[in-house]
Write a protein that holds these residues in place. Structure first.
Motif, PDB file in Angstrom:
ATOM      1  N   UNK A 124       0.822  -1.210   0.000  1.00 25.95           N
ATOM      2  CA  UNK A 124       0.000   0.000   0.000  1.00 25.95           C
ATOM      3  C   UNK A 124       0.854   1.257   0.000  1.00 25.95           C
ATOM      4  N   UNK A 125       0.191   2.391  -0.155  1.00 21.25           N
ATOM      5  CA  UNK A 125       0.886   3.675  -0.151  1.00 21.25           C
ATOM      6  C   UNK A 125       0.252   4.592   0.880  1.00 21.25           C
ATOM      7  N   UNK A 126       0.865   5.746   1.065  1.00 23.23           N
ATOM      8  CA  UNK A 126       0.321   6.767   1.971  1.00 23.23           C
ATOM      9  C   UNK A 126      -1.057   7.213   1.481  1.00 23.23           C
ATOM     10  N   UNK A 127      -1.237   7.280   0.174  1.00 19.47           N
ATOM     11  CA  UNK A 127      -2.540   7.667  -0.390  1.00 19.47           C
ATOM     12  C   UNK A 127      -3.608   6.624  -0.057  1.00 19.47           C
ATOM     13  N   UNK A 128      -3.241   5.340  -0.134  1.00 19.73           N
ATOM     14  CA  UNK A 128      -4.172   4.269   0.246  1.00 19.73           C
ATOM     15  C   UNK A 128      -4.576   4.416   1.703  1.00 19.73           C
ATOM     16  N   UNK A 129      -3.599   4.703   2.536  1.00 17.20           N
ATOM     17  CA  UNK A 129      -3.833   4.894   3.965  1.00 17.20           C
ATOM     18  C   UNK A 129      -4.840   6.031   4.187  1.00 17.20           C
ATOM     19  N   UNK A 130      -4.623   7.152   3.516  1.00 15.23           N
ATOM     20  CA  UNK A 130      -5.515   8.304   3.658  1.00 15.23           C
ATOM     21  C   UNK A 130      -6.907   8.000   3.108  1.00 15.23           C
ATOM     22  N   UNK A 131      -6.972   7.252   2.029  1.00 15.89           N
ATOM     23  CA  UNK A 131      -8.262   6.884   1.426  1.00 15.89           C
ATOM     24  C   UNK A 131      -9.065   5.991   2.374  1.00 15.89           C
ATOM     25  N   UNK A 132      -8.403   5.031   2.986  1.00 15.86           N
ATOM     26  CA  UNK A 132      -9.083   4.159   3.954  1.00 15.86           C
ATOM     27  C   UNK A 132      -9.556   4.990   5.145  1.00 15.86           C
ATOM     28  N   UNK A 133      -8.711   5.928   5.598  1.00 16.23           N
ATOM     29  CA  UNK A 133      -9.098   6.786   6.723  1.00 16.23           C
ATOM     30  C   UNK A 133     -10.335   7.613   6.376  1.00 16.23           C
ATOM     31  N   UNK A 134     -10.371   8.179   5.168  1.00 21.31           N
ATOM     32  CA  UNK A 134     -11.556   8.968   4.744  1.00 21.31           C
ATOM     33  C   UNK A 134     -12.804   8.088   4.718  1.00 21.31           C
ATOM     34  N   UNK A 135     -12.661   6.869   4.231  1.00 25.51           N
ATOM     35  CA  UNK A 135     -13.802   5.961   4.173  1.00 25.51           C
ATOM     36  C   UNK A 135     -14.296   5.631   5.581  1.00 25.51           C
ATOM     37  N   UNK A 136     -13.365   5.376   6.505  1.00 27.34           N
ATOM     38  CA  UNK A 136     -13.758   5.062   7.876  1.00 27.34           C
ATOM     39  C   UNK A 136     -14.410   6.267   8.569  1.00 27.34           C
ATOM     40  N   UNK A 137     -13.921   7.462   8.276  1.00 23.85           N
ATOM     41  CA  UNK A 137     -14.553   8.674   8.838  1.00 23.85           C
ATOM     42  C   UNK A 137     -15.972   8.828   8.295  1.00 23.85           C
ATOM     43  N   UNK A 138     -16.161   8.530   7.015  1.00 28.88           N
ATOM     44  CA  UNK A 138     -17.499   8.571   6.422  1.00 28.88           C
ATOM     45  C   UNK A 138     -18.393   7.538   7.092  1.00 28.88           C
ATOM     46  N   UNK A 139     -17.857   6.345   7.292  1.00 30.90           N
ATOM     47  CA  UNK A 139     -18.624   5.289   7.948  1.00 30.90           C
ATOM     48  C   UNK A 139     -19.019   5.712   9.355  1.00 30.90           C
ATOM     49  N   UNK A 140     -18.115   6.317  10.068  1.00 32.61           N
ATOM     50  CA  UNK A 140     -18.402   6.767  11.438  1.00 32.61           C
ATOM     51  C   UNK A 140     -19.517   7.803  11.443  1.00 32.61           C
ATOM     52  N   UNK A 141     -19.551   8.635  10.417  1.00 28.31           N
ATOM     53  CA  UNK A 141     -20.593   9.661  10.335  1.00 28.31           C
ATOM     54  C   UNK A 141     -21.954   9.106   9.934  1.00 28.31           C
ATOM     55  N   UNK A 142     -21.976   8.043   9.141  1.00 28.54           N
ATOM     56  CA  UNK A 142     -23.248   7.526   8.629  1.00 28.54           C
ATOM     57  C   UNK A 142     -23.845   6.405   9.463  1.00 28.54           C
ATOM     58  N   UNK A 143     -23.022   5.735  10.246  1.00 29.94           N
ATOM     59  CA  UNK A 143     -23.511   4.624  11.057  1.00 29.94           C
ATOM     60  C   UNK A 143     -23.743   5.097  12.495  1.00 29.94           C
ATOM     61  N   UNK A 144     -24.641   4.403  13.183  1.00 33.62           N
ATOM     62  CA  UNK A 144     -24.819   4.700  14.606  1.00 33.62           C
ATOM     63  C   UNK A 144     -23.584   4.205  15.352  1.00 33.62           C
ATOM     64  N   UNK A 145     -23.472   4.588  16.611  1.00 34.67           N
ATOM     65  CA  UNK A 145     -22.287   4.200  17.381  1.00 34.67           C
ATOM     66  C   UNK A 145     -22.182   2.680  17.515  1.00 34.67           C
ATOM     67  N   UNK A 146     -23.303   2.023  17.782  1.00 32.22           N
ATOM     68  CA  UNK A 146     -23.293   0.562  17.915  1.00 32.22           C
ATOM     69  C   UNK A 146     -22.964  -0.104  16.578  1.00 32.22           C
TER      70      UNK A 146
ATOM     71  N   UNK B  45     -23.578  -2.921   5.796  1.00 35.35           N
ATOM     72  CA  UNK B  45     -22.887  -1.719   6.265  1.00 35.35           C
ATOM     73  C   UNK B  45     -22.350  -0.917   5.087  1.00 35.35           C
ATOM     74  N   UNK B  46     -21.750  -1.602   4.108  1.00 37.84           N
ATOM     75  CA  UNK B  46     -21.237  -0.919   2.930  1.00 37.84           C
ATOM     76  C   UNK B  46     -22.356  -0.223   2.159  1.00 37.84           C
ATOM     77  N   UNK B  47     -23.518  -0.892   2.072  1.00 36.51           N
ATOM     78  CA  UNK B  47     -24.648  -0.268   1.389  1.00 36.51           C
ATOM     79  C   UNK B  47     -25.094   0.999   2.099  1.00 36.51           C
ATOM     80  N   UNK B  48     -25.130   0.957   3.414  1.00 37.35           N
ATOM     81  CA  UNK B  48     -25.542   2.132   4.198  1.00 37.35           C
ATOM     82  C   UNK B  48     -24.521   3.257   4.070  1.00 37.35           C
ATOM     83  N   UNK B  49     -23.235   2.905   4.110  1.00 38.14           N
ATOM     84  CA  UNK B  49     -22.173   3.916   4.021  1.00 38.14           C
ATOM     85  C   UNK B  49     -22.161   4.559   2.638  1.00 38.14           C
ATOM     86  N   UNK B  50     -22.319   3.746   1.601  1.00 34.63           N
ATOM     87  CA  UNK B  50     -22.304   4.274   0.235  1.00 34.63           C
ATOM     88  C   UNK B  50     -23.616   4.902  -0.184  1.00 34.63           C
TER      89      UNK B  50
END
Length: 167
Positions: free
Chosen positions: A86-108, A157-162
């Protein structure tokens, strides 16, 4: 001598010959003290305000950078991603996706999503070589079944996030 110098010299001689009344010195001194006290009263407030603004300007960005990345929970660090190709860009892309997931999913939901994703990433790390190519044959039959189960559990989860989830 020039006219300016002559005029300056004449004004200096007249000023030296003038005598001010003693109470004038007291009033000037009192006025000057009043001015200094007023100036001291205002200045610290301005200094505190400027110091506060500077502190906020420094602390907020450093707090953002100091906060832990969500992707570190999955991989540990950017070096681990780079080890598998992987690269630093991959790392940042995964982080952005996880931040999006955190915003769209409930805490549980997000907690469950992260647990399932951690398990999936452990399997993915097992079967991925240094060039980033997946070799599913490296997994045992049980691990391959676990891979498909985790993938099916993560699909909603992917459907909800996307945004593809059906109401």
């Amino acid at each position: 001598m020039s006219i300016d110098q002559e005029l300056r010299e004449e004004l200096r001689q007249v000023a030296d010959s003038m005598h001010c009344p003693p109470d004038l010195y007291g009033r000037v001194k009192q006025s000057y003290q009043h001015y200094l006290n007023e100036k001291r009263g205002r200045s610290p407030m301005k200094k505190r305000l400027l110091a506060g603004i500077a502190a906020v300007a420094i602390l907020i960005p450093s707090a953002v950078f100091a906060s832990s990345y969500l992707v570190d929970d999955l991989f540990g660090s950017v070096e681990n991603i780079e080890k598998i190709g992987g690269t630093q860009e991959d790392y940042q892309e995964i982080e952005r996706f996880l931040q999006t997931a955190k915003g769209k999913l409930t805490e549980a939901e997000f907690k469950e999503y992260m647990e399932l994703t951690k398990q999936l990433m452990q399997l993915k790390l097992k079967m991925t070589d240094k060039n980033g190519v997946r070799h599913e044959e490296k997994l045992t039959k049980e691990e391959q079944q676990q891979w498909s189960q985790l993938s099916s559990k993560l699909a909603p989860f992917f459907e909800k996030i996307n945004g593809n989830a059906k109401p």
